[in-house]
Design a protein around this motif. Structure first.
Motif, PDB file in Angstrom:
ATOM      1  N   CYS A 174      15.129  22.824 -36.380  1.00  0.00           N
ATOM      2  CA  CYS A 174      13.900  23.527 -36.010  1.00  0.00           C
ATOM      3  C   CYS A 174      14.012  25.029 -36.257  1.00  0.00           C
ATOM      4  N   LYS A 216      11.654  27.164 -38.909  1.00  0.00           N
ATOM      5  CA  LYS A 216      10.902  28.344 -38.491  1.00  0.00           C
ATOM      6  C   LYS A 216      10.942  29.431 -39.562  1.00  0.00           C
ATOM      7  N   ASN A 248       6.369  26.547 -40.918  1.00  0.00           N
ATOM      8  CA  ASN A 248       6.250  27.247 -39.642  1.00  0.00           C
ATOM      9  C   ASN A 248       4.817  27.174 -39.130  1.00  0.00           C
ATOM     10  N   LEU A 286       5.259  24.333 -36.250  1.00  0.00           N
ATOM     11  CA  LEU A 286       5.631  25.108 -35.072  1.00  0.00           C
ATOM     12  C   LEU A 286       4.489  25.946 -34.515  1.00  0.00           C
ATOM     13  N   LYS A 302       2.409  25.423 -29.040  1.00  0.00           N
ATOM     14  CA  LYS A 302       3.416  25.855 -28.077  1.00  0.00           C
ATOM     15  C   LYS A 302       3.413  24.998 -26.812  1.00  0.00           C
ATOM     16  N   TYR A 343       8.689  23.820 -31.293  1.00  0.00           N
ATOM     17  CA  TYR A 343       8.614  25.277 -31.155  1.00  0.00           C
ATOM     18  C   TYR A 343       9.694  25.797 -30.206  1.00  0.00           C
ATOM     19  N   ALA A 395      13.053  25.691 -31.808  1.00  0.00           N
ATOM     20  CA  ALA A 395      13.183  26.760 -32.799  1.00  0.00           C
ATOM     21  C   ALA A 395      13.455  28.104 -32.135  1.00  0.00           C
TER      22      ALA A 395
END
Length: 74
Positions: A21, A25, A31, A35, A38, A46, A49
């Motif tokens: 992860c 990112k 990304n 990701l 949240k 997320y 990462a």
């Protein structure tokens, strides 16, 4: 070969998940796609990462210790 249901297998899976992860990112297209959330289920990616990028020294040291354990002690 580690077993996923053993404790060291879970640790290996967790370390690989955090490292993957953190790497994803750094890729701009992935990304924004993977990701961006949240919260919820996708928020796990997320959060992993963020852990991998902020604690990169601790994660790298943990990977080295786990590799040493798996190669020489197990």
């Amino acid at each position: 070969m580690t077993n996923v249901y053993s404790f060291d297998g879970i640790l290996v899976f967790g370390l690989l998940f955090v490292c993957t992860c953190a790497y994803l990112k750094k890729v701009p297209r992935l990304n924004s796609w993977l990701l961006s959330e949240k919260k919820g289920v996708w928020g796990v990616f997320y959060k992993a990462a963020v852990i991998g990028s902020r604690l990169h020294i601790a994660v790298a040291a943990s990977c080295m210790c786990m590799a040493f354990y798996l190669i020489f002690l197990k």
